[in-house]
Design a protein around this motif. Structure first.
Motif, short mmCIF file in Angstrom:
data_model
loop_
_atom_site.label_atom_id
_atom_site.label_comp_id
_atom_site.label_asym_id
_atom_site.label_seq_id
_atom_site.Cartn_x
_atom_site.Cartn_y
_atom_site.Cartn_z
N PHE A 1 0.88 -1.10 -0.36
CA PHE A 1 -0.19 0.19 -0.01
C PHE A 1 1.00 1.13 -0.09
O PHE A 1 0.56 1.97 -0.67
N THR A 2 1.96 1.38 1.01
CA THR A 2 2.94 2.60 0.46
C THR A 2 3.57 2.14 -0.89
O THR A 2 3.94 4.01 -0.72
N TRP A 3 4.07 1.46 -0.49
CA TRP A 3 4.50 1.89 -2.04
C TRP A 3 4.13 2.20 -3.53
O TRP A 3 4.43 3.26 -3.94
N SER A 4 2.59 1.55 -3.54
CA SER A 4 1.72 2.04 -3.92
C SER A 4 1.82 3.65 -4.22
O SER A 4 1.46 4.36 -5.12
N MET A 5 1.34 4.65 -2.87
CA MET A 5 0.99 5.35 -2.45
C MET A 5 2.15 6.52 -2.87
O MET A 5 2.08 7.62 -3.14
N MET A 6 3.29 5.91 -2.58
CA MET A 6 4.82 7.02 -3.04
C MET A 6 4.58 6.90 -4.34
O MET A 6 5.22 8.13 -4.96
N ARG A 7 4.08 5.95 -5.21
CA ARG A 7 4.58 6.27 -6.91
C ARG A 7 3.46 6.71 -6.78
O ARG A 7 3.05 7.71 -8.07
N ASN A 8 2.07 6.99 -6.54
CA ASN A 8 0.77 7.79 -7.10
C ASN A 8 0.55 9.07 -6.28
O ASN A 8 -0.44 9.77 -6.94
N GLU A 9 1.25 9.21 -5.40
CA GLU A 9 0.79 10.46 -4.83
C GLU A 9 1.15 11.90 -4.88
O GLU A 9 2.50 11.62 -5.20
N ARG A 10 0.70 12.48 -5.32
CA ARG A 10 1.43 13.72 -6.11
C ARG A 10 2.35 14.61 -5.33
O ARG A 10 3.00 15.19 -5.27
N ASP A 11 1.67 14.43 -4.18
CA ASP A 11 2.09 15.57 -3.33
C ASP A 11 2.97 15.50 -2.65
O ASP A 11 4.06 15.72 -2.48
N PHE A 12 3.12 13.63 -2.54
CA PHE A 12 4.69 13.11 -0.99
C PHE A 12 5.23 13.41 -2.55
O PHE A 12 6.63 13.72 -2.22
N LYS A 13 5.36 13.14 -3.81
CA LYS A 13 6.22 13.40 -4.98
C LYS A 13 7.12 14.84 -4.40
O LYS A 13 8.24 15.36 -4.99
N LEU A 14 5.79 15.90 -4.89
CA LEU A 14 6.12 17.22 -4.74
C LEU A 14 6.80 17.69 -4.14
O LEU A 14 8.29 18.18 -3.62
N LYS A 15 7.42 17.20 -2.75
CA LYS A 15 7.84 17.94 -1.28
C LYS A 15 9.30 17.12 -1.21
O LYS A 15 9.57 17.36 -0.14
N VAL A 16 8.46 15.42 -1.10
CA VAL A 16 10.03 14.26 -1.46
C VAL A 16 11.16 14.68 -2.40
O VAL A 16 12.07 14.32 -2.03
N TYR A 17 10.90 14.64 -3.36
CA TYR A 17 12.09 14.04 -4.74
C TYR A 17 12.65 15.94 -4.69
O TYR A 17 13.84 15.46 -5.10
N PRO A 18 12.15 16.45 -4.27
CA PRO A 18 13.48 17.48 -4.26
C PRO A 18 14.65 17.14 -3.82
O PRO A 18 15.38 17.80 -3.73
N THR A 19 14.47 16.70 -2.62
CA THR A 19 15.34 16.34 -0.81
C THR A 19 15.74 14.86 -1.70
O THR A 19 17.94 15.54 -0.85
N PHE A 20 15.33 14.64 -2.47
CA PHE A 20 16.31 13.40 -3.03
C PHE A 20 17.02 13.78 -4.13
O PHE A 20 18.37 13.53 -3.75
N PRO B 1 2.82 -3.67 12.15
CA PRO B 1 2.94 -4.30 10.62
C PRO B 1 3.17 -3.57 9.98
O PRO B 1 3.22 -2.73 8.52
N VAL B 2 1.80 -2.23 10.88
CA VAL B 2 1.50 -1.16 9.86
C VAL B 2 3.51 -0.08 9.92
O VAL B 2 3.49 -0.01 8.64
N TYR B 3 2.99 0.29 10.60
CA TYR B 3 4.50 0.82 10.73
C TYR B 3 5.87 0.60 9.85
O TYR B 3 6.75 0.95 9.16
N SER B 4 6.32 -0.85 10.52
CA SER B 4 7.22 -1.39 9.31
C SER B 4 7.49 -2.09 8.02
O SER B 4 7.87 -1.12 7.71
N GLY B 5 5.86 -2.08 7.62
CA GLY B 5 5.90 -2.12 6.34
C GLY B 5 5.51 -1.41 5.66
O GLY B 5 6.17 -0.81 4.42
N MET B 6 5.17 0.18 6.29
CA MET B 6 5.22 1.37 5.74
C MET B 6 6.90 2.08 5.90
O MET B 6 7.25 2.41 5.08
N LEU B 7 7.86 1.73 6.43
CA LEU B 7 9.24 1.94 7.20
C LEU B 7 9.47 1.42 5.65
O LEU B 7 10.67 1.93 5.31
#
Length: 543
Positions: free
Chosen positions: A330-349, A418-424
């Protein structure tokens, strides 16, 4: 409704807005609502949980004291007499770096937001007025941030350098904010006009990375403008300096206060005034086009979908329980599709990728030879990979679809571990590990095979740091909260703690490297500590 001082100030300038074709009463009402909402508390969807109750939105001003402390270092430059080109180029280089990265990471999603249209477009609100309200909303926060950072140096300059210096400095700061905001918006408009749908969303993320890297690299060029001879600095004009904005903003000080009347300084001083105002006029005329182009962001494209095959295979390798695998995917998919997440994290990348090599370049530029550098501890700059986790772990809590978080209540979860560990694990494998691999390959080329055992220690150190970043932040279910720039600012203090911890891990690695064969003991110890920390942070059974 709350009446804000900035609105009263805008009332005196309403004639300018009216001449620009903006409906000022509507503009004022929209801004008043936006500023009021920023200052109110918004309960989260899971307000009944211990870690989520009464999450305060608050104002970014709540943590402005941190920016105030950062602004104290600017005093060292504004108190210098003479050589205004050097001192003010450095000053505006620092300011433009801080403000630009803040705009890209915190406010791009606001500038590209489409959620207002469902409410406001059903009312008699034209696109130009709405877009101006968005821009002013961002500009108010940027100006507040800038004045907080420059406040100490502005006050000191008034008494040390005099009223003329003070007024030039204050005007330049306002023009600088205007230039940064309008230039960023026009770049987005250009991208919006060329591309559409999912391709556009992905391209905007790449633009974030390019802008972040460009700002970081451009900042480094400022120090190269001056030659140091006999412990004195000399400024040598060159054509490429017309491309570096901080030099523009330093030129009026040298022209009006330093007595230098060269043609180059006159041209750049004119550019300081003309270019921001010219870009602002162009932006105002293109506002309706910008708003229409934003509609492309709502287009869906089947080609942008992910089959999820890679995520399933990785979850089978690194996750234990069924619930952990579920939230990994779920987290993997959201990181790929969530535009706001990418707008804020990709510059740091992008910054995490380029910063180590900026420091290496600075060392080599200062006179250190490549061969002597290869035998040094410069490989420790690879710890800057950890900067990515500071932002990524924090942003995992936010989503534009946060209202769908009610589903967490409907899922019969045995516990939160399991929620937090899978997410991380998902964010580590999708973001941190690829970054680490790319930089490791380059560092191995620079430092040779002797670096390999050190990399075997850096990786578990970064994994340990990822858990520390997670534990320092309030626990929250993935993508379950509404994002706002005001809320994100509340974590700035935590970010400083995370930064010091990352520096501490790098410093400990350096000390261990001084001990013969110490790295061969340190790496297994780190692996053991990692196993223990992950086990206690994410226990398999919760009582």
């Amino acid at each position: 409704m709350t009446e804000f001082y900035v609105l009263k100030l805008l009332d005196r300038l309403q004639g300018i807005f009216r001449r620009a074709g903006v409906n000022y009463p509507v503009l004022r009402s929209i801004l008043q609502v936006k500023l009021t909402m920023d200052s109110r508390r918004t309960p989260t969807v899971l307000a009944g949980q211990k870690d989520a109750k009464e999450t305060a939105e608050g104002s970014p001003l709540r943590i402005q004291w941190i920016y105030l402390l950062l602004g104290l270092m600017l005093i060292l430059f504004v108190v210098q007499d003479g050589n205004y080109m050097y001192s003010m180029s450095i000053t505006f280089g620092i300011l433009m770096f801080m403000i630009s990265t803040t705009l890209i990471s915190d406010f791009s999603s606001v500038m590209l937001d489409l959620r207002d249209k469902n409410i406001l477009f059903s009312k008699p609100v034209d696109r130009r007025t709405l877009n101006m309200a968005k821009s002013l909303h961002i500009f108010i926060y940027l100006l507040t941030l800038t004045l907080t950072v420059t406040g100490p140096s502005l006050i000191v300059s008034l008494f040390k350098q005099g009223p003329t210096f003070f007024f030039i400095y204050a005007a330049a700061v306002i023009l600088m904010d205007c230039l940064i905001l309008v230039f960023t918006a026009l770049v987005y408009l250009l991208i919006l006009r060329i591309f559409d749908g999912e391709k556009l969303k992905d391209l905007i993320n790449y633009v974030q990375i390019i802008l972040s890297i460009g700002i970081a690299v451009g900042y480094q060029l400022i120090a190269r403008l001056f030659n140091v001879a006999d412990l004195t600095l000399s400024y040598e004009p060159a054509w490429w300096q017309y491309l570096i904005a901080p030099v523009w903003f330093a030129s009026p000080f040298e022209l009006l206060l330093g007595g230098n009347r060269s043609a180059g300084l006159v041209v750049m001083s004119v550019m300081v005034l003309i270019i921001p105002l010219l870009l602002l006029a162009v932006y105002i005329r293109l506002m309706p086009l910008f708003e229409r182009s934003l509609q492309k962001l709502s287009e869906e494209n089947a080609g942008g979908r992910d089959s999820g095959r890679l995520a399933r295979r990785l979850s089978e390798l690194v996750c234990g329980s069924r619930e952990e695998k579920l939230f990994f995917r779920f987290t993997w998919s959201m990181m790929r599709n969530e535009r706001d997440f990418k707008l804020k994290v990709y510059p740091t990348f992008g910054l995490s990728m380029v910063l180590p090599f900026i420091f290496i370049f600075n060392i080599l530029w200062s006179g250190g030879g490549l061969e002597s550098f290869r035998s040094s501890s410069g490989f420790l700059f690879i710890y800057f990979c950890g900067l990515l986790m500071m932002t990524a772990v924090q942003m995992l809590r936010y989503s534009t679809s946060y209202k769908a978080a009610w589903i967490y209540k409907a899922i019969p979860l045995p516990g939160m571990s399991p929620v937090y560990s899978g997410m991380l694990k998902a964010v580590i494998l999708r973001l941190l590990l690829p970054l680490f691999i790319i930089e490791s390959v380059i560092f191995l080329w620079l430092f040779g095979s002797r670096l390999f055992p050190h990399l075997l220690a850096v990786l578990p150190a970064l994994l340990l740091y990822s858990v520390i970043c997670f534990r320092l932040l309030p626990k929250s279910l993935p993508f379950s909260e509404q994002y706002s720039a005001a809320r994100q600012k509340e974590f700035t203090g935590t970010a400083f703690v995370q930064m010091f911890i990352l520096m501490g891990l790098g410093g400990l690695h350096y000390v261990i490297s001084l001990i013969p064969y110490g790295i061969y003991i340190y790496a297994p110890v780190l692996v053991t500590v990692n196993w223990w920390v992950w086990r206690i942070s994410f226990p398999r059974t919760e009582l």
